[in-house]
Design a protein around this motif. Structure first.
Motif, short mmCIF file in Angstrom:
data_model
loop_
_atom_site.label_atom_id
_atom_site.label_comp_id
_atom_site.label_asym_id
_atom_site.label_seq_id
_atom_site.Cartn_x
_atom_site.Cartn_y
_atom_site.Cartn_z
N CYS A 120 1.01 -1.16 0.00
CA CYS A 120 0.02 0.07 0.02
C CYS A 120 0.95 1.23 0.18
O CYS A 120 0.37 2.37 -0.57
N VAL A 123 1.98 1.67 -3.50
CA VAL A 123 0.75 2.22 -4.34
C VAL A 123 0.47 3.66 -3.99
O VAL A 123 0.15 4.55 -5.06
N GLY A 171 -5.24 3.13 -0.94
CA GLY A 171 -3.80 2.82 -0.50
C GLY A 171 -3.73 2.94 0.86
O GLY A 171 -3.02 2.28 1.66
#
Length: 194
Positions: A120, A123, A171
């Motif tokens: 995450c 991202v 994210g």
């Protein structure tokens, strides 16, 4: 619902998707995120249904009408673009994106949470870098119109802004959920205290 059935369902889900064992937010925040997930899922499904209707209209027009409907191909393309843009956040949150799972099932709960945090974070970083450029790209469409629908291309190009903004938000949610799971969850789910 039977508690044993719920446990069996969770175990089956973890076998298919090991990262699903990382706990998500609960309470009011979890419900709010769930409602937002539902909203974007419904919008993406509506876009998919509209694509199917547009394609069926195109086929019917070619078979049964003496003229072809020229705008259906363009509309179906734009609907597809928005379907992807609207669903990207929910796909990320539910771990349904394409990924290579070589070792996920061997990780413990905290290691899965660490893996989710790292993914995450990547991202979010990527979306943060691309979002200003997506905005510039969308602004390029301000003086263009689509060939057959005559829609300002700003609305079509804005799908990139929507997509990267949703990736950024979802994210960040996944990052925070992973951090909470790292610091609050026991190593084994069966070691939890009531």
């Amino acid at each position: 619902m039977d508690p044993n059935h719920k446990v069996a369902e969770q175990e089956a889900l973890e076998q298919l998707d090991p990262l699903a064992s990382v706990p998500t937010f609960k309470g009011a925040l979890g419900r709010l995120i769930g409602w937002v997930d539902t909203l974007f899922t419904v919008l993406a499904v509506l876009a998919l249904v509209a694509i199917a209707g547009t394609v069926l209209l195109q086929i019917a027009a070619r078979l049964f009408l003496p003229f072809s409907v020229s705008w259906t191909e363009e509309l179906s393309r734009y609907l597809f673009i928005y379907m992807v843009a609207l669903s990207v956040g929910v796909v990320l949150r539910q771990h349904r994106n394409v990924s290579v799972e070589l070792f996920h099932h061997t990780l413990g709960l905290r290691a899965r949470a660490v893996f989710q945090v790292l993914i995450c974070l990547l991202v979010v970083g990527f979306a943060w870098m691309v979002l200003p450029h997506a905005w510039q790209y969308a602004m390029n469409g301000a003086w263009q119109t689509s060939p057959t629908l005559k829609v300002p291309m700003l609305y079509i190009f804005f799908s990139t802004v929507v997509m990267f903004a949703l990736l950024l938000v979802y994210g960040a949610i996944g990052f925070l959920e992973g951090l909470v799971a790292i610091f609050r969850s026991p190593e084994r789910p069966d070691a939890e205290t009531p």
